[in-house]
Design an enzyme around this catalytic site. Structure first.
Site, short mmCIF file in Angstrom:
data_model
loop_
_atom_site.label_atom_id
_atom_site.label_comp_id
_atom_site.label_asym_id
_atom_site.label_seq_id
_atom_site.Cartn_x
_atom_site.Cartn_y
_atom_site.Cartn_z
N GLY A 363 0.81 -1.20 0.00
CA GLY A 363 0.00 0.00 0.00
C GLY A 363 0.85 1.25 0.00
O GLY A 363 2.07 1.18 0.08
N GLY A 366 0.17 8.55 3.16
CA GLY A 366 0.67 9.90 3.10
C GLY A 366 2.17 9.99 3.31
O GLY A 366 2.82 10.90 2.82
N PHE A 367 2.72 9.06 4.02
CA PHE A 367 4.11 9.19 4.40
C PHE A 367 5.05 8.34 3.58
O PHE A 367 6.24 8.32 3.81
CB PHE A 367 4.28 8.86 5.88
CG PHE A 367 3.64 9.90 6.76
CD1 PHE A 367 4.39 10.98 7.20
CD2 PHE A 367 2.32 9.81 7.11
CE1 PHE A 367 3.81 11.95 7.99
CE2 PHE A 367 1.73 10.77 7.90
CZ PHE A 367 2.48 11.85 8.35
N GLY A 368 4.51 7.57 2.66
CA GLY A 368 5.38 6.75 1.83
C GLY A 368 4.76 5.39 1.59
O GLY A 368 3.62 5.13 1.98
N VAL A 370 4.27 1.21 1.71
CA VAL A 370 4.25 0.24 2.80
C VAL A 370 4.54 -1.15 2.22
O VAL A 370 3.98 -1.52 1.19
CB VAL A 370 2.88 0.23 3.50
CG1 VAL A 370 2.89 -0.73 4.67
CG2 VAL A 370 2.51 1.62 3.98
N LYS A 384 6.85 0.80 6.83
CA LYS A 384 6.50 2.05 6.17
C LYS A 384 7.80 2.76 5.81
O LYS A 384 8.59 3.09 6.68
CB LYS A 384 5.64 2.90 7.10
CG LYS A 384 5.11 4.14 6.46
CD LYS A 384 4.06 4.81 7.32
CE LYS A 384 2.68 4.21 7.07
NZ LYS A 384 1.61 4.98 7.70
N ASP A 481 -6.37 12.70 12.07
CA ASP A 481 -6.72 12.27 10.72
C ASP A 481 -7.43 10.92 10.74
O ASP A 481 -7.06 9.99 10.04
CB ASP A 481 -5.47 12.21 9.83
CG ASP A 481 -5.84 12.18 8.35
OD1 ASP A 481 -7.00 12.50 8.02
OD2 ASP A 481 -4.98 11.82 7.54
#
Ligand SMILES: *[C@@H]1O[C@H](CO)[C@@H](O)[C@H](O)[C@H]1NC(C)=O
Ligand SMILES: *[C@@H]1O[C@H](CO)[C@@H](O)[C@H](O)[C@H]1NC(C)=O
Ligand SMILES: *[C@@H]1O[C@H](CO)[C@@H](O)[C@H](O)[C@H]1NC(C)=O
Ligand SMILES: *[C@@H]1O[C@H](CO)[C@@H](O)[C@H](O)[C@H]1NC(C)=O
Ligand SMILES: *[C@@H]1O[C@H](CO)[C@@H](O)[C@H](O)[C@H]1NC(C)=O
Ligand SMILES: *[C@@H]1O[C@H](CO)[C@@H](O)[C@H](O)[C@H]1NC(C)=O
Ligand SMILES: *[C@@H]1O[C@H](CO)[C@@H](O)[C@H](O)[C@H]1NC(C)=O
Length: 680
Positions: A363, A366-368, A370, A384, A481
């Site tokens: 997947g 938002g942060f990169g 996975v 992640k 969030d």
């Protein structure tokens, strides 16, 4: 030989009945004496190792105080023995907890045995626990009161398995009961934090469950301790007919027989299992001696064999009930006591993710991206890979990781560690097998996999996880969030909240209640956050409300179109609520077989959470309470916040993301995922 003795003793039926009674009483008597399970000794020892060392003298005093007070309490007592000459190194804290259903006598007996046993098992230790069926006794040179300790646990699983065909039904029934008793014990205001619950599994079998916390815990700490215990069940006890998980501060147990005192059972007692075979008819005294003799000649052997069978049967059952695999283990919580233990090497992560190959990618957020991998011990993990790298110093980062990693709750995705080498910055999480909630909820192919009872459980699980974040005793964390794609589903479709604590890791301002960085997700943001940057736990409550309404309706708030003029999901729900047609909101795929009350209750809670007035929104503790007690009276919701009254009126997209901090908040606007947490 036994047969012979029976033939001699049981000359007639009154004698026979007497024998039967004696045997049964004999059996139940034996079950009444206290039953030792296991010790757990701390590694730290005291010296000198003599029976008259200051520590030992103090310990003896503490133990005698505890046992003498056992007769005067309702099952729990804590005590402190101050070090002699106020020497704090010899101060000892101690407590006992008796099973909530037991009488004072049994409790006293258990505490007395335990205070002798604890010295035998752990002769020289500064801290120890002994677990019995009936009670727990614990002392330590560290302060142990009013906190949910989960450093060690004892797990027991009955060696017998449920038959394969029954396994799924058994697991689902057990899960239901565990949910119930977790709620009831945590919210038990009687001063005991104790609950039992039973349910029919089949015509002959009843499942009995029990949960208890030490009563000095807060509702939240009790709830999360039980939640941890329940999450161990699939590991220790999958498909076993009985199991227990015991922590120092709470414990759970289930069996297919009644292991707790009858008198506390809430429901009317079901027929005992196994049912005793019918007794042979007793001949009347009016019959002649001769005929009665023949009857005895025929019936006695039959009765004796029935009796022997019965006794053998009871014996076998008792024996099988007592056969458990017992394991005392240090928990993950104790393993992660140093930042070093959280650190993974890059070469290891590269090896198990095939050097971040496309096949291992599961997947992107938002942060990169996975990736999935499997550690040598078989544990599956999700890695992640953070895409941008400007972060705070390594030491600070490690400390934050430690804090976030120590947040353990069944409904939170666990952070296991990190890897910081060269340009690579990786976060290691537990792997959650099913995808996120939005993949099911908004996918026409998969929607049907979430029936109403599953959806209701998901709502309750998210509420619990969020409550833990908001009210955990050490940190107060605002997610910022919360949304359907941040809710992951485990093997049994239990929800786990992901991506909490990110702002802390990314060094964002942790104390401000206002931020220029508006970085939630369109559709879930509360008006005060979207427009003014004010955030609080109540902004999470708002997002939770949106999520609840999405779960009930199966519709996405951010892309909502309806012919009735309502332009967003919240207005649509509000209109139907006001018009008295809340059931029309229910996802049509669920049909109308669903539990009406739960549906209406969920919509009610959802609408309470999305109210415009921040103070009118309930906190998560009240939400959890409303969900657990169906009868609770709830306030009437006000009109929800219609901050996105029309598409053009909604705030501009650029506003969602402040460019000045974008180096530390990597993401595309749509995927922006920022979480904030700050110390209380
Ligand atoms: C305590 O001792 C046991 C056995 O000696 C060992 O396996 C365990 O790692 C020790 N625990 C700590 C925290 O030192
Ligand atoms: C302390 O004494 C107990 C018995 O009195 C003994 O079993 C134990 O091994 C001793 N421990 C040490 C560390 O000497
Ligand atoms: C019960 O505990 C208190 C202090 O915790 C102690 O002073 C008292 O002596 C104990 N009761 C008895 C009967 O020993
Ligand atoms: C019992 O525990 C409470 C905290 O729950 C603490 O305030 C109290 O001092 C303890 N009592 C004793 C006798 O240690
Ligand atoms: C069961 O509960 C009743 C009532 O509370 C009590 O009288 C009885 O002694 C208890 N039995 C045991 C074994 O604790
Ligand atoms: C129960 O199942 C487990 C794993 O499926 C197996 O290892 C164990 O031997 C089984 N126990 C019995 C008594 O059949
Ligand atoms: C279990 O079934 C019996 C009848 O078979 C019924 O009387 C009892 O109420 C049921 N118990 C529960 C907890 O459903």
């Amino acid at each position: 030989m036994i047969m012979l003795r029976f033939e001699i003793i049981c000359k007639d039926f009154s004698m026979f009945l007497c024998c039967l009674l004696c045997l049964l009483i004999g059996f139940s008597k034996r079950a009444n004496s206290v039953n030792f399970l296991a010790p757990s000794c701390e590694n730290v020892t005291y010296s000198p190792n003599t029976t008259n060392s200051p520590f030992r003298t103090n310990l003896n005093f503490l133990l005698s105080t505890l046992s003498s007070n056992a007769s005067r309490t309702n099952g729990f007592y804590n005590s402190t023995a101050l070090g002699r000459g106020n020497d704090p190194s010899n101060t000892i804290y101690g407590l006992f907890l008796c099973r909530g259903d037991l009488s004072v006598d049994v409790c006293q007996q258990c505490v007395a045995s335990a205070s002798k046993r604890i010295i035998q098992e752990c002769p020289n230790q500064k801290g120890a626990i002994v677990w019995y069926d009936e009670c727990l006794l614990r002392y330590s040179n560290q302060y142990i009161f009013s906190r949910g300790d989960a450093l060690v646990r004892l797990r027991l699983s009955n060696v017998q398995n449920v038959t394969e065909s029954d396994a799924a039904r058994f697991t689902s029934l057990l899960e239901n009961l565990m949910d119930k008793i977790q709620n009831r014990a945590a919210n038990d205001l009687s001063g005991k934090k104790f609950a039992v619950e039973e349910a029919n599994f089949s015509a002959f079998q009843t499942l009995y469950t029990l949960a208890q916390c030490t009563p000095d815990l807060s509702t939240v700490d009790c709830d999360s301790c039980l939640s941890n215990a329940i999450s161990v069940l699939p590991t220790c006890c999958r498909n076993r007919v009985g199991g227990r998980v015991l922590y120092p501060s709470c414990n759970i147990r289930y069996e297919l027989y009644r292991f707790y005192n009858n008198s506390v059972a809430p429901a009317p007692a079901p027929p005992p299992s196994p049912p005793p075979p019918p007794l042979p008819p007793v001949p009347t005294t009016s019959s002649s001696k001769g005929s009665s003799r023949t009857i005895i000649a025929i019936v006695v052997p039959v009765a004796v064999s029935i009796l022997l069978l019965l006794v053998g049967f009871i014996f076998l059952i008792r024996r099988s009930r007592k056969r458990y695999d017992a394991i005392v283990e240090a928990t993950d919580a104790s393993q992660f006591s140093t930042p070093e233990s959280l650190q993974y090497s890059l070469s290891l992560i590269q090896a198990i993710t095939n050097n971040f190959s496309a096949e291992n990618k599961i997947g992107e957020g938002g942060f990169g991206h996975v990736y999935k991998g499997t550690l040598q011990n078989g544990q599956e993990i999700a890695v992640k890979r953070l895409s941008r790298s400007s972060m705070q110093g390594l030491e600070e980062f490690k400390n934050e990781i430690l804090l976030v990693a120590n947040l353990q709750h069944r409904n939170l995705v666990r952070l296991l560690g990190f890897c910081f080498e060269g340009e690579e910055k990786l976060l290691i999480y537990e792997f959650v097998p099913n995808k996120s909630l939005d993949c099911f909820l908004f996918d026409p192919e998969k929607q049907h996999m979430l029936d109403w009872s599953r959806r209701y459980k998901i709502i309750a699980g998210i509420a619990r996880g969020l409550l833990y974040l908001h009210e955990d005793s050490r940190l107060k964390i605002i997610h910022r969030d919360l949304k359907a794609s941040n809710i992951l589903l485990d093997r049994d479709m239990n929800p786990k909240i992901a991506d909490f604590g990110m702002a802390r890791l990314f060094g964002a301002d942790q104390s401000a209640a206002t931020t220029k960085t508006i970085a939630g997700t369109y559709g879930y943001m509360s008006p005060e956050y979207a427009m003014h940057g004010h955030f609080s736990t109540k902004s999470d409550v708002f997002s939770f409300g949106v999520l609840v309404l999405e779960i009930v309706t199966g519709k996405k708030n951010s892309s909502f179109y309806q012919s009735d003029g309502a332009q967003d999901l919240l207005s649509h729900c509000w209109k139907n609520w006001r018009d008295g047609t809340p059931l029309a909101l229910l996802d049509p795929i669920l049909g109308n077989s669903s539990a009406r009350n739960e549906v209406i209750q969920s919509i009610h809670i959802g609408l309470l959470c999305v109210q415009e007035d921040v103070d009118e929104r309930p906190n998560m503790a009240s939400v959890v309470l409303m969900l657990s007690s169906r009868s609770a009276t709830m306030p009437t919701p006000d009109q929800p916040a219609f901050f996105a009254r029309s598409k053009t009126e909604s705030f501009p997209r650029e506003f969602q993301f402040d460019a000045s901090t974008s180096n530390s908040m990597p993401a595309s606007v749509n995927e922006t995922t920022v979480t904030e947490l700050y110390p209380r």
